[in-house]
Scaffold this active site. Structure first.
Site, PDB file in Angstrom:
ATOM      1  N   GLY A 137      26.876  59.755  81.470  1.00  0.00           N
ATOM      2  CA  GLY A 137      27.285  59.720  82.036  1.00  0.00           C
ATOM      3  C   GLY A 137      27.179  59.411  83.454  1.00  0.00           C
ATOM      4  O   GLY A 137      26.623  58.648  83.283  1.00  0.00           O
ATOM      5  N   ILE A 138      27.432  59.954  84.126  1.00  0.00           N
ATOM      6  CA  ILE A 138      28.128  59.531  85.845  1.00  0.00           C
ATOM      7  C   ILE A 138      26.321  59.483  86.567  1.00  0.00           C
ATOM      8  O   ILE A 138      26.111  61.025  85.868  1.00  0.00           O
ATOM      9  CB  ILE A 138      29.049  59.663  86.582  1.00  0.00           C
ATOM     10  CG1 ILE A 138      28.858  58.497  87.367  1.00  0.00           C
ATOM     11  CG2 ILE A 138      29.357  60.934  87.271  1.00  0.00           C
ATOM     12  CD1 ILE A 138      30.939  58.232  87.339  1.00  0.00           C
ATOM     13  N   GLY A 139      25.821  59.493  87.327  1.00  0.00           N
ATOM     14  CA  GLY A 139      24.646  59.863  87.904  1.00  0.00           C
ATOM     15  C   GLY A 139      23.452  59.506  87.707  1.00  0.00           C
ATOM     16  O   GLY A 139      23.557  58.599  86.814  1.00  0.00           O
ATOM     17  N   ALA A 140      22.144  59.669  88.960  1.00  0.00           N
ATOM     18  CA  ALA A 140      20.750  59.118  88.281  1.00  0.00           C
ATOM     19  C   ALA A 140      20.067  59.805  87.063  1.00  0.00           C
ATOM     20  O   ALA A 140      19.920  59.140  86.502  1.00  0.00           O
ATOM     21  CB  ALA A 140      20.475  59.610  89.232  1.00  0.00           C
ATOM     22  N   GLU A 190      32.271  56.784  78.334  1.00  0.00           N
ATOM     23  CA  GLU A 190      32.748  56.024  79.011  1.00  0.00           C
ATOM     24  C   GLU A 190      32.702  55.028  79.972  1.00  0.00           C
ATOM     25  O   GLU A 190      33.247  54.025  79.747  1.00  0.00           O
ATOM     26  CB  GLU A 190      33.498  57.596  79.987  1.00  0.00           C
ATOM     27  CG  GLU A 190      32.290  58.373  80.747  1.00  0.00           C
ATOM     28  CD  GLU A 190      33.541  59.045  81.507  1.00  0.00           C
ATOM     29  OE1 GLU A 190      34.229  59.837  80.776  1.00  0.00           O
ATOM     30  OE2 GLU A 190      32.641  59.355  82.226  1.00  0.00           O
ATOM     31  N   GLY A 238      34.505  62.688  82.644  1.00  0.00           N
ATOM     32  CA  GLY A 238      34.821  62.900  81.263  1.00  0.00           C
ATOM     33  C   GLY A 238      34.286  64.090  81.089  1.00  0.00           C
ATOM     34  O   GLY A 238      33.167  64.028  79.741  1.00  0.00           O
TER      35      GLY A 238
HETATM   36  N1  COA Z   1      24.066  72.792  96.291  1.00  0.00           N
HETATM   37  C1  COA Z   1      23.712  72.222  97.903  1.00  0.00           C
HETATM   38  N2  COA Z   1      23.318  70.914  97.539  1.00  0.00           N
HETATM   39  C2  COA Z   1      23.337  70.071  96.099  1.00  0.00           C
HETATM   40  C3  COA Z   1      23.047  70.777  94.752  1.00  0.00           C
HETATM   41  C4  COA Z   1      23.962  72.593  95.145  1.00  0.00           C
HETATM   42  N3  COA Z   1      23.592  73.168  94.111  1.00  0.00           N
HETATM   43  N4  COA Z   1      22.612  70.423  93.762  1.00  0.00           N
HETATM   44  C5  COA Z   1      22.714  68.862  95.060  1.00  0.00           C
HETATM   45  N5  COA Z   1      23.297  68.931  95.190  1.00  0.00           N
HETATM   46  C6  COA Z   1      22.581  67.552  96.354  1.00  0.00           C
HETATM   47  C7  COA Z   1      21.756  66.874  96.076  1.00  0.00           C
HETATM   48  O1  COA Z   1      20.383  67.325  96.477  1.00  0.00           O
HETATM   49  C8  COA Z   1      22.304  65.340  96.371  1.00  0.00           C
HETATM   50  O2  COA Z   1      21.840  65.303  98.256  1.00  0.00           O
HETATM   51  P1  COA Z   1      21.187  64.198  98.514  1.00  0.00           P
HETATM   52  O3  COA Z   1      21.669  63.277  98.278  1.00  0.00           O
HETATM   53  O4  COA Z   1      21.031  64.411 100.128  1.00  0.00           O
HETATM   54  O5  COA Z   1      19.810  63.889  97.817  1.00  0.00           O
HETATM   55  C9  COA Z   1      23.466  65.247  96.093  1.00  0.00           C
HETATM   56  O6  COA Z   1      24.234  66.970  96.056  1.00  0.00           O
HETATM   57  C10 COA Z   1      23.646  65.208  94.805  1.00  0.00           C
HETATM   58  O7  COA Z   1      22.941  65.476  94.070  1.00  0.00           O
HETATM   59  P2  COA Z   1      22.329  64.395  92.762  1.00  0.00           P
HETATM   60  O8  COA Z   1      22.144  65.723  91.642  1.00  0.00           O
HETATM   61  O9  COA Z   1      21.606  63.328  92.653  1.00  0.00           O
HETATM   62  O10 COA Z   1      24.175  63.872  92.226  1.00  0.00           O
HETATM   63  P3  COA Z   1      24.276  62.694  90.746  1.00  0.00           P
HETATM   64  O11 COA Z   1      24.550  61.854  91.804  1.00  0.00           O
HETATM   65  O12 COA Z   1      22.895  62.672  90.371  1.00  0.00           O
HETATM   66  O13 COA Z   1      25.464  63.040  90.309  1.00  0.00           O
HETATM   67  C11 COA Z   1      26.854  64.660  89.765  1.00  0.00           C
HETATM   68  C12 COA Z   1      25.350  64.302  89.953  1.00  0.00           C
HETATM   69  C13 COA Z   1      27.439  66.691  88.488  1.00  0.00           C
HETATM   70  C14 COA Z   1      27.560  65.219  90.904  1.00  0.00           C
HETATM   71  C15 COA Z   1      27.532  63.674  88.191  1.00  0.00           C
HETATM   72  O14 COA Z   1      26.981  63.974  87.547  1.00  0.00           O
HETATM   73  C16 COA Z   1      28.600  64.272  88.233  1.00  0.00           C
HETATM   74  O15 COA Z   1      29.924  63.839  89.603  1.00  0.00           O
HETATM   75  N6  COA Z   1      29.549  64.472  87.511  1.00  0.00           N
HETATM   76  C17 COA Z   1      30.477  65.590  86.938  1.00  0.00           C
HETATM   77  C18 COA Z   1      31.727  64.287  86.116  1.00  0.00           C
HETATM   78  C19 COA Z   1      30.945  64.302  84.488  1.00  0.00           C
HETATM   79  O16 COA Z   1      30.310  64.530  84.339  1.00  0.00           O
HETATM   80  N7  COA Z   1      31.624  63.117  84.299  1.00  0.00           N
HETATM   81  C20 COA Z   1      31.200  62.229  83.391  1.00  0.00           C
HETATM   82  C21 COA Z   1      30.689  61.075  82.817  1.00  0.00           C
HETATM   83  S1  COA Z   1      31.326  60.490  83.889  1.00  0.00           S
END
Ligand code: COA
Length: 433
Positions: A215-218, A238, A336
């Site tokens: 998926g998306i994200g680090a 995807e 997705g």
């Molecule tokens: N409350 C408050 N802040 C939160 C939090 C919570 N429960 N959880 C995360 N955060 C903050 C983090 O601290 C981080 O902040 P920063 O950028 O200031 O450090 C920010 O939110 C992003 O969190 P992170 O875990 O680094 O996000 P990511 O870039 O790894 O993305 C998702 C994670 C979940 C947002 C991303 O995977 C997503 O959008 N998923 C939904 C869609 C999906 O899964 N698609 C599937 C394939 S594309």
């Protein structure tokens, strides 16, 4: 007329092409790294000619200047996935968010639930038969272009020519803008110590011969580094990024054990650097399809041993995952995630993983909570969830009762929050852990 003559006749400048957008039109923009930034800039520069033009897209990796306050009388953004350049406009009320599984987005356009006036996209130059490839962004971009009244395309030699169901004929493009731009470059995310721990836990759940979605994200990206000792992995996803190229070159990803599209990596869009874009160019191992195919859970489930790897923001004791919002604030989108978790759960030998750091906000917030924050949106339901992974280990929630789920999740929560979570467990379930 020969396609070469049509191509010449329809070639124009970005400034002229965007004059075909009219006030009140719905404009669908090519997705993610396939965003046609030259056309978007020309459109924003021409803002005085428009009122209330609706701009629709998923992830934006570009400038998204139509979201700025000074442009809001000309444009309104309808977001299908919030991102860095669009999130604030949604929070401030200048843009709106429309929920949809990624797999269902093409239907919004093709079935005219959201009829498309104009598509702005980026494609590769035509081949000898007059077909241009949607390159890094086939997903909803191709179905939207096929249902649009007007298609305006940047044609650039820097767009890789990806193979599969990824082409549009020159005769279907109304206005052609030749340019030397290219897909947006996305550098791989920095991988920290916690990511490494999570990556190694996830690697324990991945077996030789598995078929992966990333998926998306680090987080999903960091896992790839821990798969170097695996054999014959496959890809049905995807999107993928540069890390996958390293594993193909190392002979780890061969797709040899795939029972569905054997020998091929199946995807719908890409986000990466020039290295990735060079790799996918004219590569018969890479097959692109529109997202209503790649993300259809019934299609995903055809792959035996399908493993989906995604991330989440908050998970409650029941295993409900809020992966796209923080309270009422839309952070990203459904994407997705549910498509792949459902598909993996129906795959023979399939598994799904949601992996994330146990805390947020510099360790001040636990991401494992007794109940979701007010306003948080459930992206994955408790009935679909399978493995949750943090730096503290793996919780397998499938077939577990509600108290067992809470117990398994508390065991992988950050130690600083475990006492508090245990106290809530006692209050909710009337028993000790
Ligand atoms: N409350 C408050 N802040 C939160 C939090 C919570 N429960 N959880 C995360 N955060 C903050 C983090 O601290 C981080 O902040 P920063 O950028 O200031 O450090 C920010 O939110 C992003 O969190 P992170 O875990 O680094 O996000 P990511 O870039 O790894 O993305 C998702 C994670 C979940 C947002 C991303 O995977 C997503 O959008 N998923 C939904 C869609 C999906 O899964 N698609 C599937 C394939 S594309």
């Amino acid at each position: 007329m020969k396609w070469q003559d049509l191509y010449k006749k329809r070639s124009t400048t970005a400034e002229e092409a965007v004059k075909h957008i009219r006030s009140g039109n719905r404009v669908v923009v090519g997705h993610a790294t396939g965003s046609p930034e030259l056309l978007l800039k020309a459109m924003v520069d021409n803002r005085d000619a428009y009122e209330n033009v609706e701009i629709v897209h998923m992830v934006s990796m570009g400038q998204s200047e139509y979201c700025l306050p000074e442009n809001c009388s000309s444009f309104v953004h309808n977001s299908l996935f919030a991102g860095g350049t669009t999130r604030k406009a949604i929070h401030d009320g200048r843009a709106v968010y429309t929920p949809s599984h990624f797999s269902q987005i093409p239907r919004l356009f093709t079935e005219k639930i959201l009829p498309v006036d104009v598509v702005l996209c980026m494609v590769s130059p035509p081949d000898e038969h007059g077909y241009c490839s949607f390159g890094v962004s086939v997903d909803y971009t191709k179905p939207a272009a096929e249902s649009a009244r007007v298609v305006i395309a940047e044609v650039t030699p820097n767009m890789p020519r990806t193979l599969g169901d990824s082409f549009i004929h020159v005769s279907r493009i109304d206005h052609i803008v030749e340019c030397n731009s290219g897909p947006i470059i996305m550098k791989p995310p920095a991988i920290g110590e916690l990511d490494e721990k999570i990556g190694s836990h996830c690697a324990e759940l991945i077996r030789d011969g598995d078929c992966l979605q990333l998926g998306i994200g680090a987080m999903p990206d960091s896992i790839l580094g821990f798969l170097k000792h695996k054999k014959d992995l496959g890809i049905h996803t995807e999107m993928f990024s540069d890390g996958v190229v390293d594993l193909v070159e190392a002979g780890v990803i061969t797709c040899a054990k795939k029972n569905f599209h054997p020998g091929k990596m199946v995807a719908t869009f890409f986000m990466g650097t020039e290295k990735l874009y060079k790799f996918v160019h004219n590569n018969p191992m890479v097959q692109m399809f529109t997202v209503d195919y790649t993300n259809n859970p019934a299609i995903i489930a055809q792959n035996d041993n399908m493993v989906s790897v995604n991330s989440s923001l908050q998970v409650d004791f029941a295993g409900q995952a809020a992966s796209e919002s923080i309270g009422y604030k839309q952070f990203s989108g459904s994407g997705g995630q549910a498509d792949f978790i459902r598909g993996a759960s129906w795959s023979r030998g399939g598994r799904s993983i949601l992996a994330f750091h146990s805390t947020a906000a510099g360790g001040r917030i636990s991401r494992i909570v007794p109940h979701l924050d007010e306003g948080s949106i459930v992206t994955t339901t408790r009935t679909d969830i399978h493995y949750i992974v943090t730096e503290y280990g793996i919780a397998d929630l499938r077939g577990k009762s509600m108290p067992q789920r809470a117990q398994a999740l508390i065991a992988i929560a950050h130690p600083d929050f475990r006492d508090e979570l245990r106290a809530e467990f006692r209050r909710i379930y009337n028993r000790d852990l």
